[in-house]
Design a protein around this motif. Structure first.
Motif, PDB file in Angstrom:
ATOM      1  N   ALA A  92      -3.397   9.529   7.712  1.00  0.00           N
ATOM      2  CA  ALA A  92      -3.488   8.421   6.754  1.00  0.00           C
ATOM      3  C   ALA A  92      -4.873   8.329   6.104  1.00  0.00           C
ATOM      4  N   ASP A  93      -5.890   8.930   6.715  1.00  0.00           N
ATOM      5  CA  ASP A  93      -7.221   8.972   6.111  1.00  0.00           C
ATOM      6  C   ASP A  93      -7.255   9.940   4.935  1.00  0.00           C
ATOM      7  N   ASN A  94      -6.284  10.824   4.865  1.00  0.00           N
ATOM      8  CA  ASN A  94      -6.244  11.871   3.849  1.00  0.00           C
ATOM      9  C   ASN A  94      -5.086  11.709   2.883  1.00  0.00           C
ATOM     10  N   ALA A  95      -4.616  10.496   2.718  1.00  0.00           N
ATOM     11  CA  ALA A  95      -3.536  10.247   1.768  1.00  0.00           C
ATOM     12  C   ALA A  95      -4.072  10.345   0.341  1.00  0.00           C
ATOM     13  N   ILE A  96      -3.296  10.960  -0.533  1.00  0.00           N
ATOM     14  CA  ILE A  96      -3.667  11.016  -1.957  1.00  0.00           C
ATOM     15  C   ILE A  96      -3.437   9.626  -2.550  1.00  0.00           C
ATOM     16  N   VAL A  97      -4.460   9.070  -3.173  1.00  0.00           N
ATOM     17  CA  VAL A  97      -4.396   7.720  -3.739  1.00  0.00           C
ATOM     18  C   VAL A  97      -3.836   7.749  -5.163  1.00  0.00           C
ATOM     19  N   THR A  98      -4.300   8.698  -5.963  1.00  0.00           N
ATOM     20  CA  THR A  98      -3.923   8.772  -7.371  1.00  0.00           C
ATOM     21  C   THR A  98      -2.804   9.790  -7.551  1.00  0.00           C
ATOM     22  N   VAL A  99      -1.656   9.333  -7.972  1.00  0.00           N
ATOM     23  CA  VAL A  99      -0.489  10.195  -8.175  1.00  0.00           C
ATOM     24  C   VAL A  99      -0.762  11.183  -9.301  1.00  0.00           C
ATOM     25  N   GLY A 100      -0.325  12.427  -9.100  1.00  0.00           N
ATOM     26  CA  GLY A 100      -0.377  13.418 -10.164  1.00  0.00           C
ATOM     27  C   GLY A 100      -1.637  14.243 -10.255  1.00  0.00           C
ATOM     28  N   ILE A 101      -2.509  14.163  -9.254  1.00  0.00           N
ATOM     29  CA  ILE A 101      -3.718  14.988  -9.310  1.00  0.00           C
ATOM     30  C   ILE A 101      -3.667  16.055  -8.221  1.00  0.00           C
ATOM     31  N   GLU A 102      -4.388  17.125  -8.473  1.00  0.00           N
ATOM     32  CA  GLU A 102      -4.393  18.263  -7.550  1.00  0.00           C
ATOM     33  C   GLU A 102      -5.263  18.004  -6.320  1.00  0.00           C
ATOM     34  N   ARG A 103      -6.409  17.328  -6.535  1.00  0.00           N
ATOM     35  CA  ARG A 103      -7.305  16.998  -5.424  1.00  0.00           C
ATOM     36  C   ARG A 103      -8.120  15.764  -5.796  1.00  0.00           C
ATOM     37  N   GLU A 104      -8.594  15.078  -4.759  1.00  0.00           N
ATOM     38  CA  GLU A 104      -9.445  13.914  -5.004  1.00  0.00           C
ATOM     39  C   GLU A 104     -10.490  13.822  -3.905  1.00  0.00           C
ATOM     40  N   MET A 105     -11.544  13.067  -4.201  1.00  0.00           N
ATOM     41  CA  MET A 105     -12.635  12.895  -3.251  1.00  0.00           C
ATOM     42  C   MET A 105     -12.528  11.544  -2.559  1.00  0.00           C
ATOM     43  N   HIS A 106     -12.672  11.573  -1.248  1.00  0.00           N
ATOM     44  CA  HIS A 106     -12.774  10.360  -0.457  1.00  0.00           C
ATOM     45  C   HIS A 106     -14.191  10.285   0.093  1.00  0.00           C
ATOM     46  N   ARG A 107     -14.726   9.081   0.151  1.00  0.00           N
ATOM     47  CA  ARG A 107     -16.096   8.859   0.622  1.00  0.00           C
ATOM     48  C   ARG A 107     -16.044   8.065   1.921  1.00  0.00           C
ATOM     49  N   ALA A 108     -16.656   8.615   2.962  1.00  0.00           N
ATOM     50  CA  ALA A 108     -16.752   7.933   4.250  1.00  0.00           C
ATOM     51  C   ALA A 108     -18.204   7.549   4.479  1.00  0.00           C
ATOM     52  N   VAL A 109     -18.436   6.279   4.780  1.00  0.00           N
ATOM     53  CA  VAL A 109     -19.798   5.799   5.043  1.00  0.00           C
ATOM     54  C   VAL A 109     -19.856   5.247   6.465  1.00  0.00           C
ATOM     55  N   PHE A 110     -20.693   5.888   7.277  1.00  0.00           N
ATOM     56  CA  PHE A 110     -20.954   5.413   8.635  1.00  0.00           C
ATOM     57  C   PHE A 110     -22.247   4.613   8.602  1.00  0.00           C
ATOM     58  N   GLU A 111     -22.229   3.444   9.230  1.00  0.00           N
ATOM     59  CA  GLU A 111     -23.441   2.637   9.404  1.00  0.00           C
ATOM     60  C   GLU A 111     -23.636   2.425  10.899  1.00  0.00           C
ATOM     61  N   ILE A 112     -24.764   2.901  11.389  1.00  0.00           N
ATOM     62  CA  ILE A 112     -25.080   2.810  12.811  1.00  0.00           C
ATOM     63  C   ILE A 112     -26.315   1.932  12.962  1.00  0.00           C
ATOM     64  N   THR A 113     -26.188   0.852  13.741  1.00  0.00           N
ATOM     65  CA  THR A 113     -27.328  -0.008  14.052  1.00  0.00           C
ATOM     66  C   THR A 113     -27.719   0.264  15.503  1.00  0.00           C
ATOM     67  N   TYR A 114     -29.012   0.506  15.723  1.00  0.00           N
ATOM     68  CA  TYR A 114     -29.480   0.816  17.072  1.00  0.00           C
ATOM     69  C   TYR A 114     -30.777   0.068  17.341  1.00  0.00           C
ATOM     70  N   SER A 115     -31.098  -0.046  18.607  1.00  0.00           N
ATOM     71  CA  SER A 115     -32.324  -0.744  19.034  1.00  0.00           C
ATOM     72  C   SER A 115     -32.466  -2.082  18.320  1.00  0.00           C
ATOM     73  N   THR A 116     -31.379  -2.810  18.224  1.00  0.00           N
ATOM     74  CA  THR A 116     -31.254  -4.149  17.659  1.00  0.00           C
ATOM     75  C   THR A 116     -31.365  -4.210  16.141  1.00  0.00           C
ATOM     76  N   SER A 117     -32.395  -3.592  15.537  1.00  0.00           N
ATOM     77  CA  SER A 117     -32.594  -3.792  14.104  1.00  0.00           C
ATOM     78  C   SER A 117     -32.747  -2.511  13.281  1.00  0.00           C
ATOM     79  N   GLN A 118     -32.704  -1.363  13.925  1.00  0.00           N
ATOM     80  CA  GLN A 118     -32.837  -0.097  13.201  1.00  0.00           C
ATOM     81  C   GLN A 118     -31.461   0.336  12.701  1.00  0.00           C
ATOM     82  N   LYS A 119     -31.419   0.992  11.535  1.00  0.00           N
ATOM     83  CA  LYS A 119     -30.132   1.361  10.960  1.00  0.00           C
ATOM     84  C   LYS A 119     -30.174   2.754  10.365  1.00  0.00           C
ATOM     85  N   VAL A 120     -29.074   3.458  10.521  1.00  0.00           N
ATOM     86  CA  VAL A 120     -28.850   4.747   9.887  1.00  0.00           C
ATOM     87  C   VAL A 120     -27.563   4.626   9.082  1.00  0.00           C
ATOM     88  N   VAL A 121     -27.612   5.016   7.807  1.00  0.00           N
ATOM     89  CA  VAL A 121     -26.425   5.030   6.952  1.00  0.00           C
ATOM     90  C   VAL A 121     -26.196   6.472   6.534  1.00  0.00           C
TER      91      VAL A 121
END
Length: 135
Positions: A92-121
């Motif tokens: 389901a993460d790889n479902a085609i959203v736009t009908v009629g196209i050969e390929r499309e791009m999906h963007r995944a954004v991970f946000e990790i908070t560590y040591s209370t206030s530090q963040k990696v995106v």
């Protein structure tokens, strides 16, 4: 932070990670979580981990992954000591959203908070191939 994909290892934040996947197919993405000093982040240091998955062209959220908790939940695991993040990408993460196209791009954004206030995106792009054909 280092991400693994079909083209090899890449440093998060220095390169755009893109890999291809067929629509409605399972896949796996792995990355090693590290802090700004390149030290591995153990699970005990991580406060939150979220994932947002959208279609690049439409902005539509895919598979309900809108700032979704992925701290050892929702098909994502983080190893206790090695910092290994594993995302078991669902069909389901790889479902085609736009009908009629050969390929499309999906963007995944991970946000990790560590040591209370530090963040990696980190963002990765999935090029989803329409395998059922273009109508």
């Amino acid at each position: 932070i280092v991400g693994d994909n079909a083209s090899g290892r890449e440093r998060w934040g220095r390169h755009m990670s893109v890999f291809s996947v067929n629509e409605r197919s399972s896949a796996q993405y792995t990355a090693t979580l590290k802090d700004a000093a390149e030290v591995i982040l153990p699970l005990a240091s991580i406060n939150t981990a979220t994932l947002t998955l959208t279609d690049v062209n439409t902005g539509a959220v895919i598979n309900g992954r809108d700032d979704q908790n992925v701290l050892n939940a929702n098909n994502v695991t983080i190893h206790a000591t090695s910092g290994l993040l594993t995302w078991a990408i669902q069909p389901a993460d790889n479902a085609i959203v736009t009908v009629g196209i050969e390929r499309e791009m999906h963007r995944a954004v991970f946000e990790i908070t560590y040591s209370t206030s530090q963040k990696v995106v980190h963002e990765i792009y999935l090029q989803v191939q329409n395998v059922t054909g273009v109508p």
